[in-house]
Design a protein around this motif. Structure first.
Motif, PDB file in Angstrom:
ATOM      1  N   ALA A 115       0.826  -1.216   0.000  1.00  0.00           N
ATOM      2  CA  ALA A 115       0.000   0.000   0.000  1.00  0.00           C
ATOM      3  C   ALA A 115       0.860   1.265   0.000  1.00  0.00           C
ATOM      4  O   ALA A 115       0.577   2.212  -0.734  1.00  0.00           O
ATOM      5  CB  ALA A 115      -0.933  -0.005   1.202  1.00  0.00           C
ATOM      6  N   THR A 116       1.912   1.278   0.807  1.00  0.00           N
ATOM      7  CA  THR A 116       2.758   2.466   0.854  1.00  0.00           C
ATOM      8  C   THR A 116       3.582   2.608  -0.426  1.00  0.00           C
ATOM      9  O   THR A 116       3.865   3.721  -0.854  1.00  0.00           O
ATOM     10  CB  THR A 116       3.690   2.455   2.076  1.00  0.00           C
ATOM     11  N   GLY A 117       3.948   1.500  -1.033  1.00  0.00           N
ATOM     12  CA  GLY A 117       4.694   1.562  -2.289  1.00  0.00           C
ATOM     13  C   GLY A 117       3.844   2.036  -3.451  1.00  0.00           C
ATOM     14  O   GLY A 117       4.298   2.797  -4.297  1.00  0.00           O
ATOM     15  N   LEU A 118       2.606   1.615  -3.486  1.00  0.00           N
ATOM     16  CA  LEU A 118       1.724   2.012  -4.584  1.00  0.00           C
ATOM     17  C   LEU A 118       1.170   3.427  -4.421  1.00  0.00           C
ATOM     18  O   LEU A 118       0.926   4.119  -5.400  1.00  0.00           O
ATOM     19  CB  LEU A 118       0.575   1.012  -4.726  1.00  0.00           C
ATOM     20  N   SER A 119       0.979   3.842  -3.186  1.00  0.00           N
ATOM     21  CA  SER A 119       0.408   5.174  -2.954  1.00  0.00           C
ATOM     22  C   SER A 119       1.470   6.274  -2.915  1.00  0.00           C
ATOM     23  O   SER A 119       1.125   7.453  -2.926  1.00  0.00           O
ATOM     24  CB  SER A 119      -0.376   5.192  -1.651  1.00  0.00           C
ATOM     25  N   LEU A 120       2.739   5.902  -2.841  1.00  0.00           N
ATOM     26  CA  LEU A 120       3.867   6.841  -2.750  1.00  0.00           C
ATOM     27  C   LEU A 120       3.815   7.703  -1.490  1.00  0.00           C
ATOM     28  O   LEU A 120       4.388   8.780  -1.437  1.00  0.00           O
ATOM     29  CB  LEU A 120       3.948   7.749  -3.983  1.00  0.00           C
ATOM     30  N   PHE A 121       3.122   7.231  -0.476  1.00  0.00           N
ATOM     31  CA  PHE A 121       3.009   7.970   0.783  1.00  0.00           C
ATOM     32  C   PHE A 121       3.159   7.010   1.948  1.00  0.00           C
ATOM     33  O   PHE A 121       2.500   5.978   2.007  1.00  0.00           O
ATOM     34  CB  PHE A 121       1.653   8.671   0.885  1.00  0.00           C
ATOM     35  N   CYS A 122       4.040   7.350   2.879  1.00  0.00           N
ATOM     36  CA  CYS A 122       4.251   6.552   4.080  1.00  0.00           C
ATOM     37  C   CYS A 122       3.957   7.425   5.305  1.00  0.00           C
ATOM     38  O   CYS A 122       4.638   8.433   5.518  1.00  0.00           O
ATOM     39  CB  CYS A 122       5.683   6.033   4.140  1.00  0.00           C
ATOM     40  N   PRO A 123       2.959   7.049   6.105  1.00  0.00           N
ATOM     41  CA  PRO A 123       2.631   7.839   7.289  1.00  0.00           C
ATOM     42  C   PRO A 123       3.792   7.953   8.285  1.00  0.00           C
ATOM     43  O   PRO A 123       3.964   8.996   8.911  1.00  0.00           O
ATOM     44  CB  PRO A 123       1.457   7.106   7.909  1.00  0.00           C
ATOM     45  N   LEU A 124       4.584   6.901   8.428  1.00  0.00           N
ATOM     46  CA  LEU A 124       5.720   6.961   9.348  1.00  0.00           C
ATOM     47  C   LEU A 124       6.776   7.953   8.874  1.00  0.00           C
ATOM     48  O   LEU A 124       7.414   8.617   9.681  1.00  0.00           O
ATOM     49  CB  LEU A 124       6.342   5.580   9.539  1.00  0.00           C
ATOM     50  N   TYR A 125       6.962   8.042   7.563  1.00  0.00           N
ATOM     51  CA  TYR A 125       7.899   9.029   7.031  1.00  0.00           C
ATOM     52  C   TYR A 125       7.436  10.431   7.388  1.00  0.00           C
ATOM     53  O   TYR A 125       8.231  11.300   7.703  1.00  0.00           O
ATOM     54  CB  TYR A 125       8.015   8.903   5.512  1.00  0.00           C
ATOM     55  N   LYS A 126       6.125  10.661   7.323  1.00  0.00           N
ATOM     56  CA  LYS A 126       5.592  11.984   7.651  1.00  0.00           C
ATOM     57  C   LYS A 126       5.821  12.306   9.125  1.00  0.00           C
ATOM     58  O   LYS A 126       6.208  13.414   9.473  1.00  0.00           O
ATOM     59  CB  LYS A 126       4.111  12.061   7.322  1.00  0.00           C
ATOM     60  N   ILE A 127       5.603  11.332  10.006  1.00  0.00           N
ATOM     61  CA  ILE A 127       5.798  11.535  11.443  1.00  0.00           C
ATOM     62  C   ILE A 127       7.251  11.875  11.753  1.00  0.00           C
ATOM     63  O   ILE A 127       7.536  12.784  12.534  1.00  0.00           O
ATOM     64  CB  ILE A 127       5.350  10.296  12.240  1.00  0.00           C
ATOM     65  N   PHE A 128       8.184  11.145  11.139  1.00  0.00           N
ATOM     66  CA  PHE A 128       9.603  11.338  11.412  1.00  0.00           C
ATOM     67  C   PHE A 128      10.259  12.387  10.519  1.00  0.00           C
ATOM     68  O   PHE A 128      11.445  12.684  10.663  1.00  0.00           O
ATOM     69  CB  PHE A 128      10.357  10.018  11.309  1.00  0.00           C
ATOM     70  N   GLY A 129       9.514  12.926   9.571  1.00  0.00           N
ATOM     71  CA  GLY A 129      10.058  13.958   8.699  1.00  0.00           C
ATOM     72  C   GLY A 129      10.971  13.435   7.606  1.00  0.00           C
ATOM     73  O   GLY A 129      11.738  14.193   7.028  1.00  0.00           O
ATOM     74  N   ALA A 130      10.906  12.162   7.322  1.00  0.00           N
ATOM     75  CA  ALA A 130      11.748  11.574   6.276  1.00  0.00           C
ATOM     76  C   ALA A 130      11.090  11.777   4.913  1.00  0.00           C
ATOM     77  O   ALA A 130       9.869  11.918   4.806  1.00  0.00           O
ATOM     78  CB  ALA A 130      11.943  10.088   6.534  1.00  0.00           C
ATOM     79  N   ASN A 131      11.908  11.790   3.868  1.00  0.00           N
ATOM     80  CA  ASN A 131      11.404  11.955   2.515  1.00  0.00           C
ATOM     81  C   ASN A 131      12.444  11.406   1.542  1.00  0.00           C
ATOM     82  O   ASN A 131      13.570  11.869   1.527  1.00  0.00           O
ATOM     83  CB  ASN A 131      11.129  13.431   2.226  1.00  0.00           C
ATOM     84  N   THR A 132      12.056  10.409   0.732  1.00  0.00           N
ATOM     85  CA  THR A 132      12.970   9.858  -0.259  1.00  0.00           C
ATOM     86  C   THR A 132      12.540  10.226  -1.667  1.00  0.00           C
ATOM     87  O   THR A 132      13.171   9.812  -2.640  1.00  0.00           O
ATOM     88  CB  THR A 132      13.068   8.323  -0.138  1.00  0.00           C
ATOM     89  N   CYS A 133      11.475  10.982  -1.795  1.00  0.00           N
ATOM     90  CA  CYS A 133      10.956  11.397  -3.095  1.00  0.00           C
ATOM     91  C   CYS A 133      11.772  12.574  -3.620  1.00  0.00           C
ATOM     92  O   CYS A 133      12.001  13.549  -2.897  1.00  0.00           O
ATOM     93  CB  CYS A 133       9.485  11.783  -2.964  1.00  0.00           C
ATOM     94  N   SER A 134      12.206  12.496  -4.866  1.00  0.00           N
ATOM     95  CA  SER A 134      13.048  13.550  -5.416  1.00  0.00           C
ATOM     96  C   SER A 134      12.249  14.820  -5.728  1.00  0.00           C
ATOM     97  O   SER A 134      12.760  15.913  -5.587  1.00  0.00           O
ATOM     98  CB  SER A 134      13.750  13.065  -6.681  1.00  0.00           C
ATOM     99  N   ASN A 135      10.992  14.663  -6.132  1.00  0.00           N
ATOM    100  CA  ASN A 135      10.170  15.851  -6.378  1.00  0.00           C
ATOM    101  C   ASN A 135       9.044  15.885  -5.341  1.00  0.00           C
ATOM    102  O   ASN A 135       8.516  14.885  -4.929  1.00  0.00           O
ATOM    103  CB  ASN A 135       9.596  15.846  -7.794  1.00  0.00           C
ATOM    104  N   LYS A 136       8.696  17.053  -4.946  1.00  0.00           N
ATOM    105  CA  LYS A 136       7.694  17.233  -3.901  1.00  0.00           C
ATOM    106  C   LYS A 136       6.309  17.426  -4.498  1.00  0.00           C
ATOM    107  O   LYS A 136       5.536  18.257  -4.057  1.00  0.00           O
ATOM    108  CB  LYS A 136       8.048  18.453  -3.041  1.00  0.00           C
ATOM    109  N   SER A 137       6.001  16.668  -5.527  1.00  0.00           N
ATOM    110  CA  SER A 137       4.736  16.841  -6.231  1.00  0.00           C
ATOM    111  C   SER A 137       3.555  16.329  -5.407  1.00  0.00           C
ATOM    112  O   SER A 137       3.690  15.424  -4.598  1.00  0.00           O
ATOM    113  CB  SER A 137       4.765  16.114  -7.572  1.00  0.00           C
ATOM    114  N   VAL A 138       2.435  16.918  -5.646  1.00  0.00           N
ATOM    115  CA  VAL A 138       1.202  16.495  -4.989  1.00  0.00           C
ATOM    116  C   VAL A 138       0.483  15.540  -5.910  1.00  0.00           C
ATOM    117  O   VAL A 138       0.318  15.813  -7.083  1.00  0.00           O
ATOM    118  CB  VAL A 138       0.304  17.716  -4.672  1.00  0.00           C
ATOM    119  N   ARG A 139       0.051  14.416  -5.400  1.00  0.00           N
ATOM    120  CA  ARG A 139      -0.677  13.436  -6.193  1.00  0.00           C
ATOM    121  C   ARG A 139      -2.144  13.618  -5.994  1.00  0.00           C
ATOM    122  O   ARG A 139      -2.677  13.829  -5.021  1.00  0.00           O
ATOM    123  CB  ARG A 139      -0.284  12.028  -5.803  1.00  0.00           C
TER     124      ARG A 139
END
Length: 64
Positions: free
Chosen positions: A40-64
């Motif tokens: 689910a997190t791989g297909l949606s390109l969004f990980c709630p835990l990344y948001k909590i910890f402030g992590a981001n591996t996405c190169s562009n900050k685009s909104v889906r």
């Protein structure tokens, strides 16, 4: 949602989900349902835990 899962991270999550699901089927175990989370997190390109910890591996900050 803002993308916070990058291409490499996405591929790893989807492969991990396939491996976990395959092992769950092989051993005839319900633990294969855990594969839903990385899939689910791989297909949606969004990980709630990344948001909590402030992590981001996405190169562009685009909104889906």
């Amino acid at each position: 949602m803002i993308c916070n899962v990058g291409k490499t991270d996405r591929a790893i999550r989807i492969i991990l989900a396939a491996v976990i699901a395959g092992l769950g089927l092989y051993f005839n175990s319900w633990i294969g349902l855990v594969a839903i989370v990385p899939l689910a997190t791989g297909l949606s390109l969004f990980c709630p835990l990344y948001k909590i910890f402030g992590a981001n591996t996405c190169s562009n900050k685009s909104v889906r």
